[in-house]
Enzyme design. Sequence first.
Site, short mmCIF file in Angstrom:
data_model
loop_
_atom_site.label_atom_id
_atom_site.label_comp_id
_atom_site.label_asym_id
_atom_site.label_seq_id
_atom_site.Cartn_x
_atom_site.Cartn_y
_atom_site.Cartn_z
N HIS A 569 20.75 -30.75 -14.52
CA HIS A 569 19.45 -30.15 -13.90
C HIS A 569 19.86 -29.98 -12.40
O HIS A 569 19.03 -28.72 -11.98
CB HIS A 569 18.42 -31.61 -13.79
CG HIS A 569 17.64 -31.56 -15.03
ND1 HIS A 569 17.48 -32.52 -15.56
CD2 HIS A 569 17.37 -30.62 -15.84
CE1 HIS A 569 16.79 -32.33 -16.69
NE2 HIS A 569 16.78 -31.10 -16.87
N ARG A 676 8.78 -8.44 -24.82
CA ARG A 676 9.14 -8.90 -26.14
C ARG A 676 8.06 -9.77 -26.48
O ARG A 676 7.96 -10.95 -25.89
CB ARG A 676 10.38 -9.95 -25.68
CG ARG A 676 11.65 -9.09 -25.48
CD ARG A 676 12.81 -10.08 -25.27
NE ARG A 676 14.31 -9.43 -25.14
CZ ARG A 676 14.86 -8.87 -24.12
NH1 ARG A 676 14.43 -9.27 -23.06
NH2 ARG A 676 15.95 -8.27 -24.14
N GLU A 805 18.90 0.62 -31.78
CA GLU A 805 19.68 -0.42 -31.30
C GLU A 805 20.57 -0.69 -32.73
O GLU A 805 21.33 -1.71 -32.76
CB GLU A 805 18.84 -1.78 -30.97
CG GLU A 805 17.64 -2.22 -31.92
CD GLU A 805 16.98 -3.21 -31.26
OE1 GLU A 805 17.32 -4.00 -30.44
OE2 GLU A 805 15.78 -3.50 -32.17
N ASP A 829 21.70 -5.16 -29.02
CA ASP A 829 22.10 -5.14 -30.41
C ASP A 829 23.11 -3.92 -30.60
O ASP A 829 23.79 -3.86 -31.41
CB ASP A 829 20.81 -5.05 -31.09
CG ASP A 829 20.00 -6.23 -31.27
OD1 ASP A 829 21.03 -7.34 -31.72
OD2 ASP A 829 19.13 -6.49 -31.23
N ARG A 839 26.81 -10.93 -30.70
CA ARG A 839 26.29 -11.00 -29.14
C ARG A 839 26.24 -12.54 -28.93
O ARG A 839 26.41 -12.50 -27.54
CB ARG A 839 24.97 -10.17 -29.00
CG ARG A 839 23.83 -10.76 -29.76
CD ARG A 839 22.56 -10.02 -29.73
NE ARG A 839 21.81 -10.23 -28.61
CZ ARG A 839 20.47 -9.50 -28.47
NH1 ARG A 839 20.29 -8.58 -29.49
NH2 ARG A 839 19.73 -10.07 -27.45
N CYS A 876 16.38 -0.57 -22.54
CA CYS A 876 15.89 -2.05 -22.01
C CYS A 876 17.07 -3.15 -22.43
O CYS A 876 16.56 -4.31 -22.28
CB CYS A 876 14.55 -2.04 -22.91
SG CYS A 876 14.85 -2.11 -24.78
C1 PEP Z 1 18.38 -4.83 -27.18
O1 PEP Z 1 18.92 -5.27 -28.39
O2 PEP Z 1 19.21 -4.45 -26.47
C2 PEP Z 1 16.99 -5.73 -26.95
C3 PEP Z 1 16.64 -5.22 -25.81
O3 PEP Z 1 16.47 -6.47 -27.78
P1 PEP Z 1 16.74 -7.98 -27.76
O4 PEP Z 1 17.62 -8.28 -26.78
O5 PEP Z 1 15.25 -8.50 -27.44
O6 PEP Z 1 17.34 -8.17 -29.22
MG MG Z 2 17.60 -5.94 -30.04
#
Ligand code: PEP
Ligand code: MG
Length: 943
Positions: A569, A676, A805, A829, A839, A876
């Site tokens: 923490h 999201r 993606e 992705d 990932r 994004c």
């Molecule tokens: C991505 O895949 O880059 C993305 C922005 O979506 P998420 O990270 O929510 O899968």
């Molecule tokens: Mg994604």
Amino acid sequence: MLTLTTQDIKMGQTLATKEAAIMALAQWLEQEGHVGAGYAAGMLAREAQTATYLGQGIAIPHGTQDSRHLVKKTGIKALHLPEGIDWGDGEKAYLVLGIAAGSDEHLELLRQLTRALQRDDLAGQVRSATHSEDILALLQPSAADNTPMLSWQSDMLQLQQPADTMDELLAQAASALELQHERHALQQSLLHLGQGWWLCQVPAAGPAKAAILTTPALIHQGHKVCGLLALKTHGGSHKQLLAQLADWLVAGQAASLASLSSAHELAQALNNGPVAEGEHRLVVTIHNEQGLHARPGALLVQAAKQFEATIQVRNLDGDNQPVNAKSLMKLISLGVRPGHRLQFVASGPDAEAALSELETAVNSGLGEGVTSPHSAQQVPCTGAPADPGAPWQGVAASPGIAIGPLYVEMPVNFDYADVACDAAAEQQRLTHALQQADQSLALAAQQTGAQARDILSMHRELLSDPGLQEGTRQRIETGASAPAAWWAEIDSAAAVQAASSNPMLAERAADIRDIGRRVMAILCNTALPEPPSTPYIWVAEDIGPSDVVNMNTERVLGLVTAGGGASSHSAILARSLGIPALVAMGKGVMTLDSGTPAILNGDSGTLLVDPDKHLLAEAEQTQQRERELAEQAWQQREQPAVTTDGHRIEIAANLGNTADTAAAVAAGAEGVGLLRTEFVFMEQGREPSLQQQVAQYQQAFSALAGRPLVARTLDVGGDKPLPYWPLPKEDNPFLGVRGIRLCMQRPELLETQLRALLTAAGSEPLRIMFPMVADIAEWRFGKALFDNLQAEIGAPNVQLGMMVEVPSAALNAARFAKEADFFSIGTNDLTQYTLAADRGNGALASLSDGLHPAVLRLMAMTVEAAHAEGKWVGMCGELGADPQALPILLGLGLDEISVSPKRLPRVKARVREFSLSQCKQLAARALTADSAGAVRALTGATP
Ligand code: PEP
Ligand code: MG
């Protein structure tokens, strides 16, 4: 725990009927203040429901659920009846134990009894006993046994075996246990346990084995046979199996076991125990990333405490032992990891409501999201440097550079007497200290931010933990002083916690010691150490979370701890307060002298002690540059991000919650580039209604005041589970049914979300995009739904796009661009699918680099295809906030980049450092580079 003493047994009694025995026991319990008048009726009522004959001449009459309120304190009394009393079904009882128990305290005693039932001729020995000591000795479990206990598994159970005689059934049991040669011995050991259940057992070499055989209809020696428990014993590992069956016998529900239709159901029923009258059960799975550690645990305890019901909880994937769900200490001792199943058992007036509330609380994440928490970079080796003058190495827990003198806080020694003669005065002293500590925590909570408030509230919960307080009070009653008793309890609770194999749970030992010290300081009237009044780098063995919460952030330049971990923490709070921190430096760090100058680097995980002038000056320059850049960026956060040659790119925010929209706008966001929307579906453990969704999206529109909102439709499945939408296990969930693929299975859900978005938008600029589109049919499926709704609602300022993606979407971008209004590239992705690198797999972190030329090529194809059709392209993924990546992304021609709000001002500022033409050249070179490393080397040459 409920224990039987010699005073609780009346030997050599003569009574004619079981009713008389029950009346006598009830009267005795009442005389000794265990129960109120009327308990006898409850005991008789229970007897009428099910006979309480346990086996081997022992009966255990007790009250019903309805008579529990008459129990004043738990107790047990026994009558020894050498002549025996008819206890129904032809059974004779020689020892009758009358039990008064308000909750489940008597279960342990019953377990003990059922183990004792395995003794050969226990009934005969009980009958002929002459002293109460003999009875106690007979009821002890046969031998201390540390062998791991067996538990019931489906393959140990054979249901509805056809058998015409007990001999046939025994033959089947012998074959199940591979004891064909010992069949005769098995037969000899046969014992009727009651309620149609029989036991046969033989000791044998090799591991213990057990089987249960149920049979449709069989009579043996005048008794029904519905189930046979067959044991090959070796050591004591089979005892739990017998005890579990005995729990069902004790509850009078064993007959129902034989009617269960599947082995799986039967195994579960045996392992979980019988359902008592008025009892409700619930099994939930914990999905929290770090399991049930103290913070979510505190929320669970708070939820449980709102109800009067008695609530027990056990970890079905742990040791299966029940604990009080209202005790945080007990709850965290269950060692619940992600994926573990908890079984709650509640009884009492509001038991059902309590379980429903607990289910909602658990499914909604107990105050935590389901995304990975920030995990600080770990370094392989920590501690003192080999060469004097080289830096100390630790675990980087919070980024940034701190320069200043060290303040090494040595642990405080509390001075106190171990014993005290006035227990009442010590109890009073404890009460007072606990109250004072609670008040100071409550006060601190009022003066701090949300995250620290959560921790302080968890500390208050620990402070009021019934187990902790009860343990301390018991120690005081046996002569300990209040501080000695308190510290002994804290010490053992912290030691238990520290021994947890889950590092996250083990780190909670620091929280326990932290509240321990707080109370000790009050009890011993000892001031906790006073830090310097000028700025310093704080070094301590372990810095407690409440120390961090209470610390003066103007003075504390950085934190260094000998112990702890990156997920402690203290580390979490240091990050949220923006204080550079290092943890796990090793004990040697405590030998450093207070006042020594040092440089703490929270990015590299190093502490440079007594640096020379040159290194000091260098660090000061770096620190100063970082500060100025951050300050400048913040000042210009409202300005657009324009390159030196006049090219503007839109910088928007990535949000996981509409509540954060206003803060994002305040940090200079020109819109939301990725909402999201999963959070709307995760918040309450069930599907949100149309109205709830509309309200959420409206909140974002109103904070955005005309700025655009890009909302991604529900993207669950794969790494993002929805607790109330159970999905079959997939071997490759990232390549499985997720995103738009999953929504195609529930079009009505997607339709409601689209309707909510369009309704909430009114005339505001709304951009909707579908996640994980791989194939044109998926896109067209979503678009058709959207077109239908738009025909009905007609929101005027809406665009429909998709995330790029999946490599196939990038490769086919030219086709998609004809139909979509925009693209948003999801590099998180896209990188994992392009490079076949999960990932979430830390071991592949260096491979899954979005700057890999292969990923860059897919991005370039996407931008080119979109621009050819006059459509815009955003990005994004996390790559947008990578300072090295930014010039390349600009050079690839992206129109918008969205990043987390914290990084926003710095990203905007960085855009202003480049010219577009320079970035285009860089991007062209990057596209032909060999590897991500080569691309990064190229970016090193840029300003
Ligand atoms: C991505 O895949 O880059 C993305 C922005 O979506 P998420 O990270 O929510 O899968
Ligand atoms: Mg994604």
